[in-house]
Design an enzyme around this catalytic site. Structure first.
Site, mmCIF file in Angstrom:
data_model
loop_
_atom_site.group_PDB
_atom_site.id
_atom_site.type_symbol
_atom_site.label_atom_id
_atom_site.label_comp_id
_atom_site.label_asym_id
_atom_site.label_seq_id
_atom_site.Cartn_x
_atom_site.Cartn_y
_atom_site.Cartn_z
ATOM 1 N N LYS A 277 0.818 -1.217 0.000
ATOM 2 C CA LYS A 277 0.000 0.000 0.000
ATOM 3 C C LYS A 277 0.853 1.269 0.000
ATOM 4 O O LYS A 277 0.571 2.223 -0.721
ATOM 5 C CB LYS A 277 -0.921 -0.032 1.223
ATOM 6 C CG LYS A 277 -1.750 1.207 1.454
ATOM 7 C CD LYS A 277 -2.760 0.970 2.563
ATOM 8 C CE LYS A 277 -2.133 0.625 3.897
ATOM 9 N NZ LYS A 277 -1.560 1.800 4.600
ATOM 10 N N ARG B 56 -8.660 3.420 10.386
ATOM 11 C CA ARG B 56 -8.349 1.994 10.560
ATOM 12 C C ARG B 56 -9.582 1.184 10.951
ATOM 13 O O ARG B 56 -9.544 -0.041 10.906
ATOM 14 C CB ARG B 56 -7.263 1.801 11.626
ATOM 15 C CG ARG B 56 -5.890 2.287 11.212
ATOM 16 C CD ARG B 56 -4.875 1.986 12.294
ATOM 17 N NE ARG B 56 -3.573 2.557 12.004
ATOM 18 C CZ ARG B 56 -2.630 1.964 11.262
ATOM 19 N NH1 ARG B 56 -2.876 0.778 10.746
ATOM 20 N NH2 ARG B 56 -1.482 2.549 11.048
ATOM 21 N N ARG C 6 11.592 -12.409 3.526
ATOM 22 C CA ARG C 6 12.543 -11.294 3.543
ATOM 23 C C ARG C 6 13.710 -11.570 4.482
ATOM 24 O O ARG C 6 13.537 -12.155 5.545
ATOM 25 C CB ARG C 6 11.850 -10.004 4.013
ATOM 26 C CG ARG C 6 10.896 -9.384 3.023
ATOM 27 C CD ARG C 6 10.257 -8.164 3.663
ATOM 28 N NE ARG C 6 9.173 -7.623 2.863
ATOM 29 C CZ ARG C 6 8.203 -6.867 3.334
ATOM 30 N NH1 ARG C 6 8.155 -6.561 4.623
ATOM 31 N NH2 ARG C 6 7.259 -6.400 2.541
ATOM 32 N N ARG D 63 13.800 -9.908 10.369
ATOM 33 C CA ARG D 63 13.324 -8.896 11.306
ATOM 34 C C ARG D 63 12.085 -9.429 12.038
ATOM 35 O O ARG D 63 11.348 -10.243 11.502
ATOM 36 C CB ARG D 63 12.947 -7.601 10.572
ATOM 37 C CG ARG D 63 14.105 -6.917 9.877
ATOM 38 C CD ARG D 63 13.636 -5.634 9.214
ATOM 39 N NE ARG D 63 12.429 -5.859 8.416
ATOM 40 C CZ ARG D 63 11.705 -4.892 7.867
ATOM 41 N NH1 ARG D 63 12.052 -3.640 8.030
ATOM 42 N NH2 ARG D 63 10.629 -5.176 7.146
ATOM 43 N N ARG E 274 -0.587 -9.545 12.503
ATOM 44 C CA ARG E 274 -0.927 -8.266 11.866
ATOM 45 C C ARG E 274 -2.063 -8.453 10.853
ATOM 46 O O ARG E 274 -2.941 -7.597 10.737
ATOM 47 C CB ARG E 274 0.310 -7.675 11.184
ATOM 48 C CG ARG E 274 1.384 -7.226 12.180
ATOM 49 C CD ARG E 274 2.648 -6.800 11.488
ATOM 50 N NE ARG E 274 2.466 -5.549 10.770
ATOM 51 C CZ ARG E 274 3.238 -5.168 9.746
ATOM 52 N NH1 ARG E 274 4.206 -5.950 9.314
ATOM 53 N NH2 ARG E 274 3.030 -4.015 9.153
#
Length: 210
Positions: free
Chosen positions: A13, A88, A123, A156, A167
């Site tokens: 986004k 949100r 990642r 991470r 999330r």
């Protein structure tokens, strides 16, 4: 054009907000940034926000929207703006409407959860120089080692599978209902995220008429 960008964490986004901002020459407004700026500048709502934060309380929607209204009254917003990260929740969207903030279009960047998990959990970041890799799409030459400086690559905390799932769960419970809210108003446009960022960008720009 006044826009809201929606998308699950990891859907890209933020990148699309930058693309629209550049194409339409309108600012990308992050609520975190304007909150910090208002506190630093000591504005009326900034002082209220600081008082809440200093006491350990959450900054109320009324204060956030007050800061937002101050920001969109600035000259660089006269041709429009992009809200990235607010609202949100449906109550925040209702509060935004109640305070007279006009939204022309809401663009959702949709990427399936499985794809997001694959993208994000793969990642890797170099612990030395910060170079980024992906185990599938951009692997380092030696697994676990940075091509540039030879230091170890790490996952991470934000990219760990359990964090990604948490999330996504929060997004689906709190933010995804906004799609129905804005769809009923005839404002929702859904862009299907593509494997190539440039292809997603083409679809995004088409959705906003750029």
């Amino acid at each position: 054009m006044n826009l809201i960008l929606l998308g699950a964490p990891g859907a890209g986004k933020g990148t699309q907000a930058e693309v629209i901002s550049e194409a339409l020459n309108i600012p990308q407004i992050s609520t975190g940034n304007i909150l910090r700026e208002a506190v630093k500048n000591g504005t009326e709502y900034g002082l209220k926000a600081k008082e809440a934060m200093d006491s350990g309380a959450l900054v109320s929607d009324e204060i956030v929207i007050g800061i937002l209204k101050d920001r969109i009254a600035c000259d660089d917003c006269k041709d429009g703006f992009i809200l990235d990260g607010f609202p949100r929740t449906v109550p925040q969207a209702e509060a935004l409407d109640a305070m007279g903030v006009t939204i022309d279009k809401v663009v959702e960047i949709f990427v399936p959860d499985e794809t997001i998990k694959q993208r994000v959990s793969g990642r890797r970041v170099c612990g030395g120089c910060g170079a980024t890799y992906h185990v599938e799409f951009k692997p380092s030459k030696v697994e676990g080692k940075c091509d540039k400086c030879g230091a170890d690559t790490i996952i991470r905390k934000d990219d760990q599978p359990e964090t990604v799932l948490e999330r996504l769960d929060v997004y689906h419970k709190q933010t995804a209902p906004l799609k129905e809210y804005y769809s009923k108003q005839g404002k929702l446009e859904t862009v299907i995220g593509q494997d190539e960022v440039a292809e997603t960008s083409k679809l995004t720009l088409k959705a906003v008429g750029a």
